[in-house]
Design a protein around this motif. Structure first.
Motif, mmCIF file in Angstrom:
data_model
loop_
_atom_site.group_PDB
_atom_site.id
_atom_site.type_symbol
_atom_site.label_atom_id
_atom_site.label_comp_id
_atom_site.label_asym_id
_atom_site.label_seq_id
_atom_site.Cartn_x
_atom_site.Cartn_y
_atom_site.Cartn_z
ATOM 1 N N ILE A 231 0.870 -1.178 0.000
ATOM 2 C CA ILE A 231 0.000 0.000 0.000
ATOM 3 C C ILE A 231 0.904 1.225 0.000
ATOM 4 O O ILE A 231 1.760 1.364 0.870
ATOM 5 C CB ILE A 231 -0.911 0.012 1.237
ATOM 6 C CG1 ILE A 231 -1.838 -1.203 1.215
ATOM 7 C CG2 ILE A 231 -1.716 1.304 1.306
ATOM 8 C CD1 ILE A 231 -2.679 -1.372 2.456
ATOM 9 N N PRO A 232 0.721 2.124 -0.967
ATOM 10 C CA PRO A 232 1.558 3.327 -1.006
ATOM 11 C C PRO A 232 1.385 4.152 0.271
ATOM 12 O O PRO A 232 0.296 4.172 0.859
ATOM 13 C CB PRO A 232 1.032 4.100 -2.217
ATOM 14 C CG PRO A 232 0.146 3.169 -2.967
ATOM 15 C CD PRO A 232 -0.260 2.088 -2.035
ATOM 16 N N ASP A 233 2.450 4.832 0.687
ATOM 17 C CA ASP A 233 2.411 5.632 1.911
ATOM 18 C C ASP A 233 1.289 6.663 1.878
ATOM 19 O O ASP A 233 0.607 6.885 2.867
ATOM 20 C CB ASP A 233 3.749 6.342 2.144
ATOM 21 C CG ASP A 233 4.844 5.378 2.558
ATOM 22 O OD1 ASP A 233 4.529 4.255 3.014
ATOM 23 O OD2 ASP A 233 6.028 5.757 2.435
ATOM 24 N N TRP A 234 1.093 7.290 0.717
ATOM 25 C CA TRP A 234 0.067 8.324 0.653
ATOM 26 C C TRP A 234 -1.316 7.740 0.904
ATOM 27 O O TRP A 234 -2.155 8.361 1.529
ATOM 28 C CB TRP A 234 0.105 9.087 -0.677
ATOM 29 C CG TRP A 234 -0.296 8.269 -1.874
ATOM 30 C CD1 TRP A 234 0.529 7.568 -2.700
ATOM 31 C CD2 TRP A 234 -1.626 8.053 -2.360
ATOM 32 N NE1 TRP A 234 -0.206 6.938 -3.678
ATOM 33 C CE2 TRP A 234 -1.538 7.221 -3.493
ATOM 34 C CE3 TRP A 234 -2.887 8.496 -1.956
ATOM 35 C CZ2 TRP A 234 -2.644 6.809 -4.227
ATOM 36 C CZ3 TRP A 234 -3.997 8.086 -2.688
ATOM 37 C CH2 TRP A 234 -3.865 7.253 -3.801
ATOM 38 N N LEU A 235 -1.541 6.513 0.445
ATOM 39 C CA LEU A 235 -2.836 5.874 0.638
ATOM 40 C C LEU A 235 -3.001 5.425 2.090
ATOM 41 O O LEU A 235 -4.074 5.574 2.682
ATOM 42 C CB LEU A 235 -2.984 4.692 -0.324
ATOM 43 C CG LEU A 235 -4.347 4.029 -0.407
ATOM 44 C CD1 LEU A 235 -5.426 5.021 -0.807
ATOM 45 C CD2 LEU A 235 -4.307 2.891 -1.415
#
Length: 99
Positions: free
Chosen positions: A6-10
């Motif tokens: 999961i991307p950090d921004w998400l």
């Protein structure tokens, strides 16, 4: 990035943000339709989207610097507005050698 990552921004978004994004996508990006779903005005939805964009931009800064991480946490937790957070991070980076 693997499919499971999961991307950090998400990962930085809360359930309310994710629900907003889902409704936005399912309404084909129509802010007018999202406003109708939430029972609010178009400008209210536009402001919510702008804040979400700022939140994602702050989270996208990949610095591992403790100061930058602190500023990001403050912004994400609404202790500091996103515009001010971006300014503080930008000015801080100017003081670091090689930045």
């Amino acid at each position: 990035m693997t499919r499971d990552a999961i991307p950090d921004w998400l990962a930085s978004l809360d359930d309310e943000d994710l629900s907003f994004i889902k409704k936005f996508i399912l309404s084909s990006g129509s802010l007018k339709e999202v406003a109708s779903i939430y029972g609010v005005t178009y400008p209210t939805v536009r402001l919510r989207l702008d804040r979400l964009i700022q939140k994602i931009q702050i989270a996208e800064d990949t610095s591992n610097d403790p100061y930058v991480s602190l500023i990001k946490r403050l912004a994400v937790n609404e202790k500091l507005d996103f515009h001010t957070a971006k300014i503080l991070i930008s000015e801080y980076k100017k003081t670091k050698p090689g930045e």
